[in-house]
Motif scaffolding. Structure first.
Motif, PDB file in Angstrom:
ATOM      1  N   ILE A  27      -1.382  74.497 -82.525  1.00  0.00           N
ATOM      2  CA  ILE A  27      -2.203  75.234 -81.558  1.00  0.00           C
ATOM      3  C   ILE A  27      -3.369  74.366 -81.091  1.00  0.00           C
ATOM      4  O   ILE A  27      -3.689  74.321 -79.896  1.00  0.00           O
ATOM      5  CB  ILE A  27      -2.710  76.555 -82.175  1.00  0.00           C
ATOM      6  CG1 ILE A  27      -1.532  77.505 -82.432  1.00  0.00           C
ATOM      7  CG2 ILE A  27      -3.737  77.224 -81.256  1.00  0.00           C
ATOM      8  CD1 ILE A  27      -1.896  78.740 -83.235  1.00  0.00           C
ATOM      9  N   LEU A  28      -3.997  73.662 -82.027  1.00  0.00           N
ATOM     10  CA  LEU A  28      -5.119  72.794 -81.664  1.00  0.00           C
ATOM     11  C   LEU A  28      -4.671  71.659 -80.754  1.00  0.00           C
ATOM     12  O   LEU A  28      -5.414  71.241 -79.856  1.00  0.00           O
ATOM     13  CB  LEU A  28      -5.769  72.217 -82.924  1.00  0.00           C
ATOM     14  CG  LEU A  28      -6.709  73.149 -83.669  1.00  0.00           C
ATOM     15  CD1 LEU A  28      -7.220  72.475 -84.942  1.00  0.00           C
ATOM     16  CD2 LEU A  28      -7.902  73.534 -82.793  1.00  0.00           C
ATOM     17  N   LEU A  29      -3.471  71.144 -80.953  1.00  0.00           N
ATOM     18  CA  LEU A  29      -2.963  70.074 -80.100  1.00  0.00           C
ATOM     19  C   LEU A  29      -2.857  70.524 -78.656  1.00  0.00           C
ATOM     20  O   LEU A  29      -3.247  69.799 -77.731  1.00  0.00           O
ATOM     21  CB  LEU A  29      -1.605  69.602 -80.619  1.00  0.00           C
ATOM     22  CG  LEU A  29      -0.960  68.441 -79.856  1.00  0.00           C
ATOM     23  CD1 LEU A  29      -1.846  67.203 -79.917  1.00  0.00           C
ATOM     24  CD2 LEU A  29       0.425  68.141 -80.429  1.00  0.00           C
ATOM     25  N   VAL A  30      -2.338  71.738 -78.470  1.00  0.00           N
ATOM     26  CA  VAL A  30      -2.216  72.302 -77.119  1.00  0.00           C
ATOM     27  C   VAL A  30      -3.598  72.509 -76.498  1.00  0.00           C
ATOM     28  O   VAL A  30      -3.795  72.279 -75.297  1.00  0.00           O
ATOM     29  CB  VAL A  30      -1.434  73.635 -77.169  1.00  0.00           C
ATOM     30  CG1 VAL A  30      -1.430  74.309 -75.805  1.00  0.00           C
ATOM     31  CG2 VAL A  30      -0.010  73.391 -77.641  1.00  0.00           C
ATOM     32  N   MET A  31      -4.553  72.922 -77.302  1.00  0.00           N
ATOM     33  CA  MET A  31      -5.919  73.156 -76.805  1.00  0.00           C
ATOM     34  C   MET A  31      -6.682  71.850 -76.583  1.00  0.00           C
ATOM     35  O   MET A  31      -7.431  71.695 -75.599  1.00  0.00           O
ATOM     36  CB  MET A  31      -6.701  74.020 -77.799  1.00  0.00           C
ATOM     37  CG  MET A  31      -6.188  75.428 -77.962  1.00  0.00           C
ATOM     38  SD  MET A  31      -7.020  76.279 -79.336  1.00  0.00           S
ATOM     39  CE  MET A  31      -8.741  76.120 -78.863  1.00  0.00           C
ATOM     40  N   ALA A  32      -6.528  70.905 -77.500  1.00  0.00           N
ATOM     41  CA  ALA A  32      -7.393  69.725 -77.528  1.00  0.00           C
ATOM     42  C   ALA A  32      -7.081  68.711 -76.437  1.00  0.00           C
ATOM     43  O   ALA A  32      -7.991  68.011 -75.974  1.00  0.00           O
ATOM     44  CB  ALA A  32      -7.298  69.051 -78.897  1.00  0.00           C
ATOM     45  N   ILE A  33      -5.832  68.613 -76.013  1.00  0.00           N
ATOM     46  CA  ILE A  33      -5.498  67.619 -74.983  1.00  0.00           C
ATOM     47  C   ILE A  33      -6.200  67.927 -73.663  1.00  0.00           C
ATOM     48  O   ILE A  33      -6.905  67.063 -73.135  1.00  0.00           O
ATOM     49  CB  ILE A  33      -3.975  67.495 -74.820  1.00  0.00           C
ATOM     50  CG1 ILE A  33      -3.384  66.797 -76.057  1.00  0.00           C
ATOM     51  CG2 ILE A  33      -3.618  66.735 -73.549  1.00  0.00           C
ATOM     52  CD1 ILE A  33      -1.881  66.662 -76.038  1.00  0.00           C
ATOM     53  N   PRO A  34      -6.072  69.142 -73.112  1.00  0.00           N
ATOM     54  CA  PRO A  34      -6.828  69.414 -71.871  1.00  0.00           C
ATOM     55  C   PRO A  34      -8.344  69.435 -72.089  1.00  0.00           C
ATOM     56  O   PRO A  34      -9.099  68.978 -71.236  1.00  0.00           O
ATOM     57  CB  PRO A  34      -6.310  70.781 -71.426  1.00  0.00           C
ATOM     58  CG  PRO A  34      -5.694  71.396 -72.631  1.00  0.00           C
ATOM     59  CD  PRO A  34      -5.177  70.259 -73.443  1.00  0.00           C
ATOM     60  N   LEU A  35      -8.777  69.935 -73.243  1.00  0.00           N
ATOM     61  CA  LEU A  35     -10.208  69.989 -73.525  1.00  0.00           C
ATOM     62  C   LEU A  35     -10.777  68.576 -73.694  1.00  0.00           C
ATOM     63  O   LEU A  35     -11.864  68.260 -73.178  1.00  0.00           O
ATOM     64  CB  LEU A  35     -10.453  70.815 -74.785  1.00  0.00           C
ATOM     65  CG  LEU A  35     -11.916  71.089 -75.170  1.00  0.00           C
ATOM     66  CD1 LEU A  35     -12.664  71.763 -74.025  1.00  0.00           C
ATOM     67  CD2 LEU A  35     -11.970  71.961 -76.424  1.00  0.00           C
ATOM     68  N   GLY A  36     -10.048  67.727 -74.400  1.00  0.00           N
ATOM     69  CA  GLY A  36     -10.493  66.357 -74.591  1.00  0.00           C
ATOM     70  C   GLY A  36     -10.532  65.581 -73.284  1.00  0.00           C
ATOM     71  O   GLY A  36     -11.436  64.774 -73.061  1.00  0.00           O
ATOM     72  N   SER A 106     -11.415  73.584 -87.564  1.00  0.00           N
ATOM     73  CA  SER A 106     -10.818  72.247 -87.459  1.00  0.00           C
ATOM     74  C   SER A 106     -10.820  71.696 -86.036  1.00  0.00           C
ATOM     75  O   SER A 106     -10.351  70.572 -85.824  1.00  0.00           O
ATOM     76  CB  SER A 106      -9.373  72.279 -87.995  1.00  0.00           C
ATOM     77  OG  SER A 106      -9.342  72.612 -89.366  1.00  0.00           O
ATOM     78  N   LEU A 107     -11.320  72.462 -85.085  1.00  0.00           N
ATOM     79  CA  LEU A 107     -11.294  72.034 -83.682  1.00  0.00           C
ATOM     80  C   LEU A 107     -11.911  70.652 -83.454  1.00  0.00           C
ATOM     81  O   LEU A 107     -11.294  69.807 -82.789  1.00  0.00           O
ATOM     82  CB  LEU A 107     -11.991  73.086 -82.808  1.00  0.00           C
ATOM     83  CG  LEU A 107     -12.037  72.796 -81.303  1.00  0.00           C
ATOM     84  CD1 LEU A 107     -10.632  72.685 -80.727  1.00  0.00           C
ATOM     85  CD2 LEU A 107     -12.833  73.895 -80.572  1.00  0.00           C
ATOM     86  N   PRO A 108     -13.108  70.351 -83.971  1.00  0.00           N
ATOM     87  CA  PRO A 108     -13.686  69.026 -83.689  1.00  0.00           C
ATOM     88  C   PRO A 108     -12.869  67.872 -84.253  1.00  0.00           C
ATOM     89  O   PRO A 108     -12.880  66.772 -83.707  1.00  0.00           O
ATOM     90  CB  PRO A 108     -15.071  69.097 -84.335  1.00  0.00           C
ATOM     91  CG  PRO A 108     -14.986  70.189 -85.343  1.00  0.00           C
ATOM     92  CD  PRO A 108     -14.023  71.179 -84.770  1.00  0.00           C
ATOM     93  N   PHE A 109     -12.143  68.107 -85.345  1.00  0.00           N
ATOM     94  CA  PHE A 109     -11.345  67.044 -85.944  1.00  0.00           C
ATOM     95  C   PHE A 109     -10.149  66.665 -85.068  1.00  0.00           C
ATOM     96  O   PHE A 109      -9.639  65.548 -85.174  1.00  0.00           O
ATOM     97  CB  PHE A 109     -10.855  67.478 -87.337  1.00  0.00           C
ATOM     98  CG  PHE A 109     -11.957  67.570 -88.345  1.00  0.00           C
ATOM     99  CD1 PHE A 109     -12.263  66.490 -89.149  1.00  0.00           C
ATOM    100  CD2 PHE A 109     -12.700  68.731 -88.477  1.00  0.00           C
ATOM    101  CE1 PHE A 109     -13.287  66.565 -90.083  1.00  0.00           C
ATOM    102  CE2 PHE A 109     -13.733  68.811 -89.404  1.00  0.00           C
ATOM    103  CZ  PHE A 109     -14.027  67.722 -90.202  1.00  0.00           C
ATOM    104  N   MET A 110      -9.725  67.582 -84.234  1.00  0.00           N
ATOM    105  CA  MET A 110      -8.645  67.293 -83.291  1.00  0.00           C
ATOM    106  C   MET A 110      -9.196  66.776 -81.971  1.00  0.00           C
ATOM    107  O   MET A 110      -8.679  65.809 -81.400  1.00  0.00           O
ATOM    108  CB  MET A 110      -7.809  68.556 -83.043  1.00  0.00           C
ATOM    109  CG  MET A 110      -6.680  68.377 -82.034  1.00  0.00           C
ATOM    110  SD  MET A 110      -5.312  67.371 -82.638  1.00  0.00           S
ATOM    111  CE  MET A 110      -4.395  68.613 -83.571  1.00  0.00           C
ATOM    112  N   VAL A 111     -10.248  67.396 -81.465  1.00  0.00           N
ATOM    113  CA  VAL A 111     -10.749  67.079 -80.124  1.00  0.00           C
ATOM    114  C   VAL A 111     -11.388  65.695 -80.058  1.00  0.00           C
ATOM    115  O   VAL A 111     -11.134  64.933 -79.113  1.00  0.00           O
ATOM    116  CB  VAL A 111     -11.763  68.148 -79.664  1.00  0.00           C
ATOM    117  CG1 VAL A 111     -12.453  67.700 -78.371  1.00  0.00           C
ATOM    118  CG2 VAL A 111     -11.064  69.475 -79.426  1.00  0.00           C
ATOM    119  N   GLN A 112     -12.204  65.348 -81.023  1.00  0.00           N
ATOM    120  CA  GLN A 112     -12.977  64.100 -80.927  1.00  0.00           C
ATOM    121  C   GLN A 112     -12.117  62.840 -80.869  1.00  0.00           C
ATOM    122  O   GLN A 112     -12.353  61.979 -80.017  1.00  0.00           O
ATOM    123  CB  GLN A 112     -13.990  64.029 -82.068  1.00  0.00           C
ATOM    124  CG  GLN A 112     -15.135  65.017 -81.895  1.00  0.00           C
ATOM    125  CD  GLN A 112     -16.274  64.781 -82.868  1.00  0.00           C
ATOM    126  OE1 GLN A 112     -16.171  63.974 -83.783  1.00  0.00           O
ATOM    127  NE2 GLN A 112     -17.366  65.489 -82.666  1.00  0.00           N
TER     128      GLN A 112
END
Length: 227
Positions: A27-36, A106-112
């Motif tokens: 789920i974080l992968l799907v969120m983090a790519i556009p957010l990043g 865990s969001l920041p660990f994926m996004v950064q």
């Protein structure tokens, strides 16, 4: 008989931990790519505030975050009440409550790492792709993502590992329910509380081994990037 029951508890906790970490990472992968990507490209004045909110779990004590999530997810509040109305079950002390909490924690660990990978891409490559007639989707798929694969992989590893090691957030919003919220970190705490030190040592050693494997994987990944 007792050893069989304990082995079964460890097995169930391991499966639940892997399930939680896998779902959280996907789920974080799907969120983090556009957010990043937005964080790496945007010049919006609200960007520093959004970045601070995303990074907050890195600094905030897990028990503080867990407390506010517990309040937010409770049936007395709009989010928890809406969930109860739609699904006829409480979000607190449930697997889905753990999942939402893990995503936030865990969001920041994926996004950064993903954002940093996007920032390293040579802008000239993006301009060249656009000049050759590629659409944004094509450029993103065939240029941005391949060049960012190491950052994306790092983000996935860190998010998965961080979810496996959660304790404070998990304990407050999930409690200690077998097959529902009793992940390995909670089981370890439970074993120590009941003075089952040999079994606690086995679980702890498994978590230490996992942590070492994660760090070794990241080290090898960084080395491959340099090469």
């Amino acid at each position: 008989m007792f050893n069989n029951l304990l082995t079964n508890e460890i097995w169930l906790a391991t499966l639940l931990t892997l399930k939680l970490a896998t779902f959280t990472t996907l789920i974080l992968l799907v969120m983090a790519i556009p957010l990043g990507w937005w964080m790496s490209q945007s010049k919006n004045r609200l960007k520093p505030i959004i970045e601070a909110c995303i990074t907050l779990p890195l600094i905030l004590p897990p028990t503080v975050l867990g407390f506010y999530l517990l309040v937010l997810f409770s049936p007395q509040n709009p989010v928890g009440h809406a969930w109860l109305s739609v699904f006829d079950s409480s979000l607190v002390f449930s697997f889905y409550g753990l999942l939402f909490g893990s995503i936030i924690y865990s969001l920041p660990f994926m996004v950064q790492p993903i954002r940093d990978a996007f920032l390293k891409i040579d802008r000239d490559l993006l301009d060249a792709s656009s000049t050759l007639g590629a659409s944004f989707i094509q450029t993103f798929r065939y240029v941005v993502l391949p060049l960012s694969k190491h950052g994306i992989t790092t983000g996935c590893i860190l998010a998965f590992a961080h979810t496996v090691g959660e304790f404070g957030v998990v304990l407050l919003i999930g409690g200690n329910i077998e097959s529902e919220t009793r992940v390995l970190s909670i089981l370890l705490y439970d074993l120590i509380e009941t003075n089952q030190m040999d079994s606690a040592n086995q679980v702890a050693l498994a978590l230490v081994g996992f942590a070492f494997f994660v760090l070794l994987s990241l080290s090898m990944l960084r080395r491959s990037v340099k090469i």
